[in-house]
Each structure stands twice: as C-alpha cells, then as structure tokens.
Design a protein around this motif. Structure first.
Motif, mmCIF file in Angstrom:
data_model
loop_
_atom_site.group_PDB
_atom_site.id
_atom_site.type_symbol
_atom_site.label_atom_id
_atom_site.label_comp_id
_atom_site.label_asym_id
_atom_site.label_seq_id
_atom_site.Cartn_x
_atom_site.Cartn_y
_atom_site.Cartn_z
ATOM 1 N N VAL A 140 4.884 7.461 -6.723
ATOM 2 C CA VAL A 140 4.921 8.874 -7.088
ATOM 3 C C VAL A 140 6.360 9.391 -7.058
ATOM 4 O O VAL A 140 6.801 10.087 -7.978
ATOM 5 N N ALA A 141 7.110 9.039 -5.993
ATOM 6 C CA ALA A 141 8.487 9.529 -5.854
ATOM 7 C C ALA A 141 9.383 9.005 -6.962
ATOM 8 O O ALA A 141 10.305 9.702 -7.407
ATOM 9 N N ASP A 142 9.125 7.779 -7.427
ATOM 10 C CA ASP A 142 9.929 7.200 -8.504
ATOM 11 C C ASP A 142 9.578 7.767 -9.870
ATOM 12 O O ASP A 142 10.241 7.448 -10.866
ATOM 13 N N GLY A 143 8.555 8.603 -9.921
ATOM 14 C CA GLY A 143 8.163 9.205 -11.186
ATOM 15 C C GLY A 143 7.500 8.241 -12.148
ATOM 16 O O GLY A 143 7.403 8.521 -13.345
ATOM 17 N N LYS A 144 6.983 7.123 -11.626
ATOM 18 C CA LYS A 144 6.389 6.103 -12.494
ATOM 19 C C LYS A 144 4.967 6.445 -12.919
ATOM 20 O O LYS A 144 4.456 5.887 -13.894
ATOM 21 N N VAL A 145 4.324 7.347 -12.178
ATOM 22 C CA VAL A 145 2.915 7.647 -12.437
ATOM 23 C C VAL A 145 2.678 9.150 -12.348
ATOM 24 O O VAL A 145 3.499 9.900 -11.811
ATOM 25 N N ASP A 146 1.527 9.564 -12.867
ATOM 26 C CA ASP A 146 1.115 10.960 -12.806
ATOM 27 C C ASP A 146 0.468 11.217 -11.447
ATOM 28 O O ASP A 146 -0.598 10.662 -11.140
ATOM 29 N N ALA A 147 1.087 12.038 -10.624
ATOM 30 C CA ALA A 147 0.578 12.305 -9.282
ATOM 31 C C ALA A 147 -0.773 13.016 -9.300
ATOM 32 O O ALA A 147 -1.479 13.026 -8.283
ATOM 33 N N LYS A 148 -1.155 13.580 -10.439
ATOM 34 C CA LYS A 148 -2.456 14.238 -10.540
ATOM 35 C C LYS A 148 -3.571 13.263 -10.889
ATOM 36 O O LYS A 148 -4.746 13.642 -10.912
ATOM 37 N N GLN A 149 -3.196 12.017 -11.177
ATOM 38 C CA GLN A 149 -4.190 11.025 -11.582
ATOM 39 C C GLN A 149 -4.017 9.748 -10.755
ATOM 40 O O GLN A 149 -3.512 8.738 -11.249
ATOM 41 N N ILE A 150 -4.417 9.800 -9.496
ATOM 42 C CA ILE A 150 -4.389 8.643 -8.612
ATOM 43 C C ILE A 150 -5.825 8.328 -8.222
ATOM 44 O O ILE A 150 -6.518 9.184 -7.660
ATOM 45 N N TYR A 151 -6.276 7.121 -8.529
ATOM 46 C CA TYR A 151 -7.675 6.754 -8.363
ATOM 47 C C TYR A 151 -7.795 5.538 -7.449
ATOM 48 O O TYR A 151 -7.008 4.595 -7.549
ATOM 49 N N LEU A 152 -8.807 5.568 -6.581
ATOM 50 C CA LEU A 152 -8.970 4.522 -5.580
ATOM 51 C C LEU A 152 -10.358 3.895 -5.682
ATOM 52 O O LEU A 152 -11.367 4.597 -5.753
ATOM 53 N N PHE A 153 -10.376 2.556 -5.686
ATOM 54 C CA PHE A 153 -11.618 1.785 -5.739
ATOM 55 C C PHE A 153 -11.603 0.742 -4.622
ATOM 56 O O PHE A 153 -10.546 0.338 -4.148
ATOM 57 N N GLY A 154 -12.784 0.279 -4.237
ATOM 58 C CA GLY A 154 -12.854 -0.794 -3.246
ATOM 59 C C GLY A 154 -14.277 -1.234 -3.004
ATOM 60 O O GLY A 154 -15.218 -0.434 -3.113
ATOM 61 N N GLY A 155 -14.448 -2.528 -2.691
ATOM 62 C CA GLY A 155 -15.766 -3.070 -2.429
ATOM 63 C C GLY A 155 -15.840 -3.755 -1.079
ATOM 64 O O GLY A 155 -14.876 -4.398 -0.648
ATOM 65 N N SER A 156 -16.984 -3.613 -0.384
ATOM 66 C CA SER A 156 -17.220 -4.240 0.908
ATOM 67 C C SER A 156 -16.188 -3.744 1.922
ATOM 68 O O SER A 156 -16.095 -2.543 2.154
#
Length: 257
Positions: A140-156
């Motif tokens: 986020v700090a490096d400006g590489k991604v949209d901070a409003k669109q951070i998505y998290l997934f995980g299984g088990s």
C-alpha cells in the motif's frame, strides 16, 4: 525468478446472417465491428519478507490486462496447515489459488495476488499475522495497489487465519472469504469487514455450528456477513470447491470506504 504467461481473451464476437454481411451501396460504412482482443499478462515472482520474528516466503502473481488502466487490487490467500514450510512452493498446490487466479483472468482484473507460506510449527493466527500486516502495508505504501480493494481468502488453517487477520486489522480489508475455518480462535473480534464463509456438513475438523453461530452474532451487529453450508462436503471438499464464481463476485464487488 519470474514466469510470464500471456492469455488472449476475445471479449465478444459479432455474428450476422449472410444477407446482413453482404456489402452493398446501401450499407457501406455499416460493417460489423469486432472488439479488439485483450491480453492478460501474469508475472509470477518469488519473494520473501523478513522481520525480527519470522521470514515468510511468498509468490507474487501480478495480473495486468491491456486496455485496463485501473490500479491493481491486492489479493491474499492463506493456505492450510499441510502446506507449511520454507520451500515457497508447496503452498502453490492448493486448489483455491487456481480458482481465484482463473476468476481474475476471466474478469480481466488488474491485481497483485500474494500467496505466502507459513513457516513450520507456526500458525497464521500467531506472529505470522503481524508479518502479513507489514507485507500488506509495504504494498500500500509503495502505491502498487488500490488500498480500497484489499481482499483476503483462506482455507482450513488459512480460514482460521483469515478470521484472525480480520480481528487484528478490522479496517484494512474490503471483503474476506474464510473457508472451513474456526472464527472463535481469532481473538477479540471487532471487525466490520464484509465476510462470506463456507462450511461443510461432513467436515470432521471444523464445527459448522460454531461458524454459523458466529456469523449470526455478526449479523446482529449489522456486519455484512454470510455463511453457506454445503451438504455432504468434507473438510477437504470445502477447501477445494468453495471458490465459486458467484461467491467471488460477492467478495470482489466490495470496496473499502
């Protein structure tokens, strides 16, 4: 090391009958226009993040679509317990990664997809969650991604870890999808993050009733929380089959305020 793969997608094909496709003096200039092909480029880079506590290796899959000028969203997938280690490879075998990657390709999203590997004898709800927080902060700090669109997934173990990350970072994610995880191990939970969880009736490792009760508590607090319980699904089936297009549509439809 980087691996680059190109995918060509035809957005649409214009069809016409023999009569309408034949040019004449009356229809010159009215030819059907075939939309251009879009190229999805995926770059796979092996990286790691080191702190005083832990070193966590991870893969960075960068999805870039020609003609799409949107800033990339940030996607994180947390694997299950059998994929722990330090080879930065075993975690890539989980089926959920392919399902999410195929969705990102098919929907031509610009995205940075991070797949970290939890060290041996560690858990995502332990010190690793702090390292993950630092990793996300870097992007986020490096400006590489949209901070409003951070998505998290995980299984088990990754599903439990997803609940833990939501508790630790209640205002960070746009939406999350923990699969076959235990929300009661997340610690103090005060997150309003939209969340969609999936459990199986034949899961002998995780208790679907515990997850169902937890989601009902979130709903009572006006949290946008959903649960779907799949009849006959074992723990393994739940971790593999949960990432359907409709559920991923729901997750990626959210943006952080």
């Amino acid at each position: 090391m980087k691996r680059v793969i190109n995918y060509l997608f035809v957005l649409a094909a214009m069809s016409c009958s023999l009569t309408s496709c034949n040019s004449s003096d009356d229809d010159l200039g009215n030819e059907s226009i075939v939309p251009p092909q879009e190229t999805v480029t995926i770059t796979d880079t092996r990286k790691s993040i080191a702190t005083e506590m832990l070193t966590i290796p991870y893969h960075e899959l960068a999805f870039s679509t020609s003609g799409n000028t949107e800033k990339p969203c940030l996607v994180i997938y947390l694997h299950g317990g059998t994929s722990r280690g330090d080879d930065n490879e075993k975690q890539m075998e989980e089926a959920g990664i392919d399902s999410i990657s195929n969705y990102l390709k098919a929907h031509q999203k610009n995205a940075v997809f991070l797949i970290p590997q939890c060290p041996n004898r560690q858990y995502w709800i332990g010190p690793a969650k702090n390292v993950l927080g630092e990793l996300i902060d870097q992007y986020v700090a490096d400006g590489k991604v949209d901070a409003k669109q951070i998505y998290l997934f995980g299984g088990s173990m990754g599903g439990t870890g997803t609940w833990g990350m939501l508790a630790a970072y209640p205002n960070l994610f746009a939406a999350a999808m923990p699969v076959a995880g235990d929300p009661t191990k997340a610690g103090e939970y005060n997150s309003n993050t939209p969340v969609f969880t999936v459990m199986g009736t034949e899961d002998d490792l995780m208790d679907m009733f515990t997850a169902e009760s937890f989601v009902e508590q979130l709903k009572a607090q006006n949290v946008d929380a959903r649960i779907e319980i799949e009849e006959g699904w074992t723990h393994e089936m739940t971790c593999i089959e949960s990432y359907t297009t409709s559920r991923l549509d729901w997750v990626f439809s959210h943006k952080h305020n």
